[in-house]
Structures are given as C-alpha cells and as structure tokens.
Design a protein around this motif. Structure first.
Motif, PDB file in Angstrom:
ATOM      1  N   LEU A   1      50.194   2.235  15.843  1.00 57.85           N
ATOM      2  CA  LEU A   1      50.967   3.392  15.371  1.00 57.85           C
ATOM      3  C   LEU A   1      52.044   3.024  14.347  1.00 57.85           C
ATOM      4  O   LEU A   1      52.793   3.889  13.904  1.00 57.85           O
ATOM      5  CB  LEU A   1      51.621   4.094  16.557  1.00 57.85           C
ATOM      6  CG  LEU A   1      50.631   4.814  17.470  1.00 57.85           C
ATOM      7  CD1 LEU A   1      51.269   5.150  18.796  1.00 57.85           C
ATOM      8  CD2 LEU A   1      50.111   6.069  16.799  1.00 57.85           C
TER       9      LEU A   1
ATOM     10  N   LEU B   1      54.679   1.172  14.840  1.00 56.59           N
ATOM     11  CA  LEU B   1      56.010   0.894  15.390  1.00 56.59           C
ATOM     12  C   LEU B   1      56.290  -0.602  15.337  1.00 56.59           C
ATOM     13  O   LEU B   1      57.428  -1.028  15.268  1.00 56.59           O
ATOM     14  CB  LEU B   1      56.106   1.406  16.828  1.00 56.59           C
ATOM     15  CG  LEU B   1      55.986   2.928  16.995  1.00 56.59           C
ATOM     16  CD1 LEU B   1      55.864   3.304  18.465  1.00 56.59           C
ATOM     17  CD2 LEU B   1      57.168   3.637  16.372  1.00 56.59           C
TER      18      LEU B   1
ATOM     19  N   ARG C   1      49.149   8.230  11.792  1.00 58.18           N
ATOM     20  CA  ARG C   1      49.955   9.022  12.736  1.00 58.18           C
ATOM     21  C   ARG C   1      49.631  10.512  12.627  1.00 58.18           C
ATOM     22  O   ARG C   1      49.863  11.261  13.560  1.00 58.18           O
ATOM     23  CB  ARG C   1      51.444   8.743  12.504  1.00 58.18           C
ATOM     24  CG  ARG C   1      51.807   7.284  12.786  1.00 58.18           C
ATOM     25  CD  ARG C   1      53.297   7.085  12.941  1.00 58.18           C
ATOM     26  NE  ARG C   1      54.025   7.295  11.716  1.00 58.18           N
ATOM     27  CZ  ARG C   1      54.311   6.363  10.817  1.00 58.18           C
ATOM     28  NH1 ARG C   1      53.912   5.133  11.025  1.00 58.18           N
ATOM     29  NH2 ARG C   1      54.984   6.640   9.735  1.00 58.18           N
TER      30      ARG C   1
ATOM     31  N   TYR D   1      50.119  10.845  20.289  1.00 58.88           N
ATOM     32  CA  TYR D   1      50.577   9.669  21.054  1.00 58.88           C
ATOM     33  C   TYR D   1      51.443  10.106  22.224  1.00 58.88           C
ATOM     34  O   TYR D   1      52.385  10.869  22.060  1.00 58.88           O
ATOM     35  CB  TYR D   1      51.350   8.754  20.105  1.00 58.88           C
ATOM     36  CG  TYR D   1      52.070   7.598  20.775  1.00 58.88           C
ATOM     37  CD1 TYR D   1      51.432   6.791  21.709  1.00 58.88           C
ATOM     38  CD2 TYR D   1      53.395   7.304  20.449  1.00 58.88           C
ATOM     39  CE1 TYR D   1      52.097   5.726  22.313  1.00 58.88           C
ATOM     40  CE2 TYR D   1      54.067   6.241  21.040  1.00 58.88           C
ATOM     41  CZ  TYR D   1      53.405   5.457  21.973  1.00 58.88           C
ATOM     42  OH  TYR D   1      54.073   4.408  22.559  1.00 58.88           O
TER      43      TYR D   1
ATOM     44  N   TYR E   1      63.429  14.237  23.105  1.00 57.50           N
ATOM     45  CA  TYR E   1      64.885  14.371  23.108  1.00 57.50           C
ATOM     46  C   TYR E   1      65.321  15.178  24.326  1.00 57.50           C
ATOM     47  O   TYR E   1      64.970  16.352  24.454  1.00 57.50           O
ATOM     48  CB  TYR E   1      65.355  15.039  21.819  1.00 57.50           C
ATOM     49  CG  TYR E   1      65.120  14.161  20.624  1.00 57.50           C
ATOM     50  CD1 TYR E   1      66.009  13.144  20.316  1.00 57.50           C
ATOM     51  CD2 TYR E   1      64.003  14.311  19.824  1.00 57.50           C
ATOM     52  CE1 TYR E   1      65.797  12.309  19.228  1.00 57.50           C
ATOM     53  CE2 TYR E   1      63.775  13.482  18.742  1.00 57.50           C
ATOM     54  CZ  TYR E   1      64.677  12.486  18.450  1.00 57.50           C
ATOM     55  OH  TYR E   1      64.455  11.647  17.378  1.00 57.50           O
TER      56      TYR E   1
ATOM     57  N   PHE F   1      59.858  20.907  16.648  1.00 58.05           N
ATOM     58  CA  PHE F   1      60.203  19.811  15.736  1.00 58.05           C
ATOM     59  C   PHE F   1      58.944  19.021  15.362  1.00 58.05           C
ATOM     60  O   PHE F   1      58.668  18.786  14.171  1.00 58.05           O
ATOM     61  CB  PHE F   1      61.242  18.914  16.410  1.00 58.05           C
ATOM     62  CG  PHE F   1      61.442  17.583  15.756  1.00 58.05           C
ATOM     63  CD1 PHE F   1      61.793  17.490  14.414  1.00 58.05           C
ATOM     64  CD2 PHE F   1      61.281  16.407  16.478  1.00 58.05           C
ATOM     65  CE1 PHE F   1      61.987  16.254  13.812  1.00 58.05           C
ATOM     66  CE2 PHE F   1      61.472  15.173  15.879  1.00 58.05           C
ATOM     67  CZ  PHE F   1      61.820  15.098  14.550  1.00 58.05           C
TER      68      PHE F   1
ATOM     69  N   ARG G   1      54.681  17.891  11.402  1.00 56.35           N
ATOM     70  CA  ARG G   1      53.242  17.750  11.166  1.00 56.35           C
ATOM     71  C   ARG G   1      52.688  18.860  10.273  1.00 56.35           C
ATOM     72  O   ARG G   1      51.521  18.833   9.895  1.00 56.35           O
ATOM     73  CB  ARG G   1      52.497  17.760  12.508  1.00 56.35           C
ATOM     74  CG  ARG G   1      52.724  16.517  13.324  1.00 56.35           C
ATOM     75  CD  ARG G   1      51.921  16.532  14.596  1.00 56.35           C
ATOM     76  NE  ARG G   1      52.099  15.302  15.351  1.00 56.35           N
ATOM     77  CZ  ARG G   1      51.508  14.161  15.080  1.00 56.35           C
ATOM     78  NH1 ARG G   1      50.655  14.096  14.073  1.00 56.35           N
ATOM     79  NH2 ARG G   1      51.740  13.089  15.801  1.00 56.35           N
TER      80      ARG G   1
ATOM     81  N   ALA H   1      62.740   6.975  19.524  1.00 54.04           N
ATOM     82  CA  ALA H   1      62.089   6.507  18.288  1.00 54.04           C
ATOM     83  C   ALA H   1      60.571   6.495  18.468  1.00 54.04           C
ATOM     84  O   ALA H   1      59.823   6.683  17.500  1.00 54.04           O
ATOM     85  CB  ALA H   1      62.592   5.117  17.927  1.00 54.04           C
TER      86      ALA H   1
ATOM     87  N   THR I   1      59.746  10.091  17.418  1.00 52.07           N
ATOM     88  CA  THR I   1      60.016  10.451  16.023  1.00 52.07           C
ATOM     89  C   THR I   1      59.248   9.564  15.048  1.00 52.07           C
ATOM     90  O   THR I   1      58.637  10.066  14.097  1.00 52.07           O
ATOM     91  CB  THR I   1      61.528  10.344  15.744  1.00 52.07           C
ATOM     92  OG1 THR I   1      62.201  11.127  16.704  1.00 52.07           O
ATOM     93  CG2 THR I   1      61.861  10.849  14.363  1.00 52.07           C
ATOM     94  N   LEU I   2      59.261   8.259  15.292  1.00 53.69           N
ATOM     95  CA  LEU I   2      58.611   7.362  14.332  1.00 53.69           C
ATOM     96  C   LEU I   2      57.094   7.329  14.507  1.00 53.69           C
ATOM     97  O   LEU I   2      56.399   6.705  13.700  1.00 53.69           O
ATOM     98  CB  LEU I   2      59.200   5.953  14.425  1.00 53.69           C
ATOM     99  CG  LEU I   2      60.697   5.853  14.109  1.00 53.69           C
ATOM    100  CD1 LEU I   2      61.173   4.403  14.155  1.00 53.69           C
ATOM    101  CD2 LEU I   2      61.034   6.459  12.753  1.00 53.69           C
ATOM    102  N   ALA I   3      56.586   7.997  15.551  1.00 46.83           N
ATOM    103  CA  ALA I   3      55.131   8.120  15.689  1.00 46.83           C
ATOM    104  C   ALA I   3      54.633   9.417  15.060  1.00 46.83           C
ATOM    105  O   ALA I   3      53.447   9.737  15.126  1.00 46.83           O
ATOM    106  CB  ALA I   3      54.732   8.057  17.161  1.00 46.83           C
TER     107      ALA I   3
END
Lengths: 324, 268
Positions: free
Chosen positions: A61, A63, A86, A91, A99, A110, A115, B108, B111-113
């Motif tokens: 992914l 990361l 992504r 995922y 959050y 969000f 997307r 993260a 968000t980063l995915a």
C-alpha cells in the motif's frame, strides 16, 4: 462504481510479488517474497505476530518502501503507481485507524470525497447488513462497533482488491458470519480478497488458498484442502503386542500411547510412514486429515525455515483458482 | 481541488474543539486588555503609568510620543507584543498534528492508504493550519476593535491589523518549521516539545535582545524582530519584510517537509 485495471488491460493476477524485500535493522521484515494472487480469489496470508504479514501489506500500500524486489496490485506497480494501487484497493488495517474524534459517517464521507465517490448508497447498505452505527463519534463506540464502521469504510467504494489485516478482531460470531457472507458475495462479483490472519478457523472457513509466512519468508503456498491432505496426518494405530518406538520415526510428533494403541501426528510424505507401518503387525489403522491449525503449527515447529524458492514451488503446485 | 478541500475540511473538523478554545481564549484576552485601556487614555494617567514602567520596557517599546496615542502604546506593551508568541505556540501545535499525530495515533494507516499523494495530504492540511492561524489573528483584532469601539477609545486598529499581517507570516514560518520537526522527530510528543521550545526560545531571544538594546540583526534572525510593535504600530511602517520572509521560509520549509514525508516509513 467500477474501478478499471491498468489502461484497459486486465492483469492475470490481482496481486503479484517478485522477490519483495523490506528489512529492518533487527533482522525482521520480509526477505524476498514471491507470490501471486489470482483475480477473484480469497487468499489467506497466515503467520503469527511478527512474521511479516503487516509489513507485506504496508509495503503493497506504499506505507513502507521496499528495499528490493517488485510488486503489482491490479497491474499497477506499487512504487511507480502507488496512488493507483490505493485507488483500486480497499484496506482494513489490523487496528482501528479511523479518526475517533469524528463520527463513522464523517470518516466515511472523508474517504469517499478523497476517492471521488459520490453517493453513500452502498455504504448505507453495508452498514445496515453489519449493524454498524455511523452516527456516534468513534471514541464513543465499542471496539467491535468501530471494526464494523472500519469494514464499511474499507468496502464503501467497491474496491477491486480488498486487503484485510486481521479483519475479524472484535467482531462477534454472528457479525463475523455476515462479514464472511459479504466477502463471498464480493468474490462472486469478481473481487479479489487478501486476508492476513493468525486466526486459522477464519482462513479455513473463507479462503481457497493460503500462504504461510514465517520470519519474513514464505514457507508454503497452497490450497487449504491440499495443505490438509498433503502435509500433516493424524494417525491412530493399534499394534499387536508392544508398540514400537513411534516417536523415533521421522516426521512423527505428538505421540500418545494408550496400551497397544498409539495416536500421533505425521508430517511428511506418506510412503515412508507406510513402509515403517508395514514392518509392524497392526490390527487397526485410522488416518485423519488435520485441521488447518495443526498444519500451521507443523510449519512453525519443524526446524529452520525453507528458502524463498521453496515457497514459490509451493505456489506453483497449487496455483488454480480457489475460494469457496 | 476536491481532494484538497476534503483533506483540509477533515483536519479542521477534527481540530475544531481545540481551535475554538484557543480562539475563544485569545478573543477574551484581547477584549479584557482593551477594556483596561481607558486607564491610559487620559494624558495625565498615561504619564503616571509610564513613570512606573521599568526602563527596560521603555527601551523595548520606545517613547510613547512615537505612537499616535497612549492607547496604542499601552496595547503594544500589554498585548500586541505577546500575540505572536501565542500564535506561534498555537500554530506549532496545529502544524505538528498535520502528519505526526496521524502516525502516532495510527490514523495514518487510514489517510495515507487513500489514493492521494503524501504531498497533497501535507499541503492541504497545512492550508487548514494557515486558515486557523488567520482566524486566530482575525478574532484577536475584532475583539480589540469591538472593545475600543465600545469604549470610544482612539486605537489605531488599521495599524494593529498591519502588525498582525506581519506576525501572521512569521507564525506561518514557525508552523512550517514545526511540520518539518514533526517529521524528523522520534514521536509526536517529542515533536510538540521541540516545536514549542523553538518558538519560545526565538521569542525570548528577540525580547532579551531588544531589552538589552542588542543588534537588530539578532532579533531578525529569530524572525520576531521583523514585526516590532514600535515600527509598525508606532511609526506606521507596513511589515512587508516579515510577510515576504515568512512566505519564503514557509515555502522552503514545506518543500523540505514534503521531501522528508515522501521517504518516511509508516511502521505498524
């Protein structure tokens, strides 16, 4: 929403890894994984904590950046086309990553906005099926409820490839069953599902093929059924007179003697064992397939890991499409 | 633009409570300080007030005759000089949370995915920090203006606005530095401490230098020297230097931050 694969080309494999490496200073990580997951397959990725499952997923992914090798998801290169990877992927991380100061609906909105997905019809339908409440702030929800919301968020954009890291954590058995049905439906719609887990029962119930990873190296890739049939057997043998020292036979574990009857697990080719048994006088013999758990344990108890090439050989031997 | 808006809005929503508290406290402090200004509106009272001021403070703010009126001098001493310190701390706290808090709290992974470049996440969220900082200065100014207007005092609100404009860009530069520090720090907590330390140290260095009558260059090195209340509120110069320097430094520091973030590993 349909998400296209690269430039109209339908890749043969949903996920492909070629000698993928990510090495940490403490020696952990993944050390040359090669693996192919077919389109429309539910693929299990098994291993205990620290084996390299999450590292593999995080590398796919973007990361984590790999130290070597290459990988593609839906035909997109994980380094060159990281954003595209992504985009086609849903995922679900192993721990809640949403959050907690926002509600489920806000997290969902969000993700969909980023997307570029309009409409929350599918998300509402998923939430209804799983019983996920999207209204409260996540910090006010139980662990299981948060996990339901996370599943909704991961699936809401109708991804082509689903990457699920320990997905059933915190789900009660009823919701788990609903979730599994959902995944089977996704598979029927041609979606590929890659599940990392150390819960063997869920992999056994869901996956067609599994890969077993140990210390960052693939030790086996095969059909669940083939693994059960080919590797470990449970035997129950009734001998005439005093039983031989079965524990000394190669591949024999967990020996339990009850008079003339001996129960044991056997790991390896069946022919050498039959030769040994043929040399003895026996009155009864029962051979059972083990549970996946026993297979899994066999891989973790039998000495040093196999090299990457062996993992790939396992893959080739069981490369037809799986999934139930 | 859609992605920028979504990322920025998410950041603002997540930090709404902390931001509101900061804004409310600052507005209240502005209002309270302004409400004590009548004490110096009268020339006699002002002189009595100045007689009691230590010589160091006089050297810091200059002669009150350089100011249009006693209220400007009084507010500069009591409040306007402190605002950039508060804004610096507020901006640094917000900026550290742009990426480092996500890594710390594991959000993260979410968000980063998402299908978005890391640079986009950083810049969109920094834009949200910039909006919050602008709001900070705006409510401070509005609260000052409201109370002065209510009391009928002769404050130079336009000059306060000019001062805040300069301070805003200096705060932005400190916020950019905080983003960079957060990306190279071991943890979110360490990043918060380092960023706050930098802001406070720079502020104290500027203050000490001014009180000691040190070289202007030293105050300018720590940035706060570019937006002195004596120059802007007293003499009426517009802080172009602070604005341009703040903008340039922010651009450089954000560019560096983007580079660091692109190489950053997000461990499990």
């Amino acid at each position: 929403m349909k998400i296209a694969a690269k430039a109209g080309r339908i890749p043969m494999y949903a996920i492909e890894l070629w000698n993928l490496r990510k090495e940490y200073r403490n020696g952990r990580g993944i050390h040359g994984l090669s693996l192919q997951v077919e389109q429309g397959e539910i693929f299990g990725f098994l291993g205990p904590n620290g084996a390299g499952k999450s590292t593999t997923i995080r590398t796919l992914l973007g990361l984590l950046t790999p130290d070597g090798g290459r990988a593609q998801v839906a035909g997109w290169d994980i380094l060159r086309d990281s954003v595209a990877v992504r985009r086609v992927t849903g995922y679900l991380p192993s721990e809640n990553a949403l959050y907690t100061d926002l509600s489920g609906a806000e997290n969902l909105r969000f993700a969909l906005q980023v997307r570029g997905v309009s409409g929350t019809g599918r998300a509402r339908e998923l939430a209804e099926r799983l019983g996920a409440d999207l209204r409260p702030r996540l910090r006010n929800l139980s662990h299981g409820q948060r996990q339901k919301v996370a599943i909704v968020v991961a699936l809401a954009h109708d991804p082509q490839v689903l990457i699920l890291d320990e997905p059933t954590t915190g789900l009660d058995p009823l919701v788990q069953e609903t979730f599994f049905s959902l995944l089977r439906e996704e598979q029927a719609r041609g979606k590929t599902i890659f599940i990392s887990s150390h819960v063997l029962s869920e992999v056994e119930a869901l996956c067609g093929r599994v890969a077993i990873i140990r210390d960052g190296v693939l030790v086996e890739v095969n059909q669940v059924e083939a693994l059960r049939h080919s590797r470990v057997k449970r035997l129950d043998v009734a001998f005439v007179g005093t039983p031989p020292n079965v524990a000394a036979w190669p591949g024999v574990r967990k020996v339990c003697q009850d008079g003339q009857r001996v129960r044991f697990a056997y790991h390896g080719q069946i022919l050498p064992l039959l030769r040994l048994l043929a040399a003895e006088e026996i009155t009864d013999l029962t051979v059972n397939d083990p549970s996946l758990e026993e297979v899994f344990r066999a891989f973790y108890q039998n000495g040093p890991v196999r090299d990457g090439a062996s993992g790939r050989a396992g893959l080739q031997s069981g490369s037809h499409k799986g999934g139930r | 633009m859609r992605v920028y808006m979504a990322l920025g809005w998410q950041y603002l929503r997540e930090h709404r409570l902390a931001t509101l508290v900061w804004l409310a406290v600052t507005a209240l402090m502005s209002y309270v300080v302004a409400s004590t200004a009548p004490a110096v509106a009268d020339e006699q009272l002002l002189r009595a007030f100045l007689r009691n001021l230590p010589s160091q403070v006089r050297s810091l703010f200059g002669d009150y005759l350089q100011y249009r009126n006693g209220v400007d001098y009084y507010l500069s001493y009591k409040w306007l000089q402190i605002v950039p310190l508060l804004a610096g701390i507020f901006g640094a706290l917000e900026a550290v949370a742009v990426i480092a808090r996500d890594i710390d709290r594991r959000t993260a992974d979410f968000t980063l995915a998402l299908p978005v470049r890391r640079s986009t996440v950083l810049l969109a969220r920094f834009a949200a920090v910039a909006v919050n900082l602008a709001l900070f200065y705006l409510v401070t100014l509005v609260a000052l203006w409201a109370e002065l207007w209510q009391l009928g005092l002769p404050g130079s609100v336009a000059r306060y606005g000019a001062l805040f404009a300069g301070q805003y860009f200096v705060s932005l530069a400190f916020a950019s530095l905080a983003v960079l520090l957060s990306l190279v720090s071991r943890s979110y907590g360490a990043a918060v401490r380092a960023s706050e330390l930098v802001v406070i140290a720079a502020y104290v260095a500027d203050l000490a230098n001014r009180v000691a009558g040190g070289p202007t260059a030293l105050s300018r090195i720590v940035l706060f020297g570019w937006v002195g209340t004596r120059e802007v509120v007293g003499e009426g110069s517009f802080p172009w230097g602070a604005m341009l320097l703040g903008l340039a430094l922010s651009a450089i520091l954000l560019r560096l931050s983007v580079r660091v973030l692109q190489r950053k590993q997000i461990p499990a």
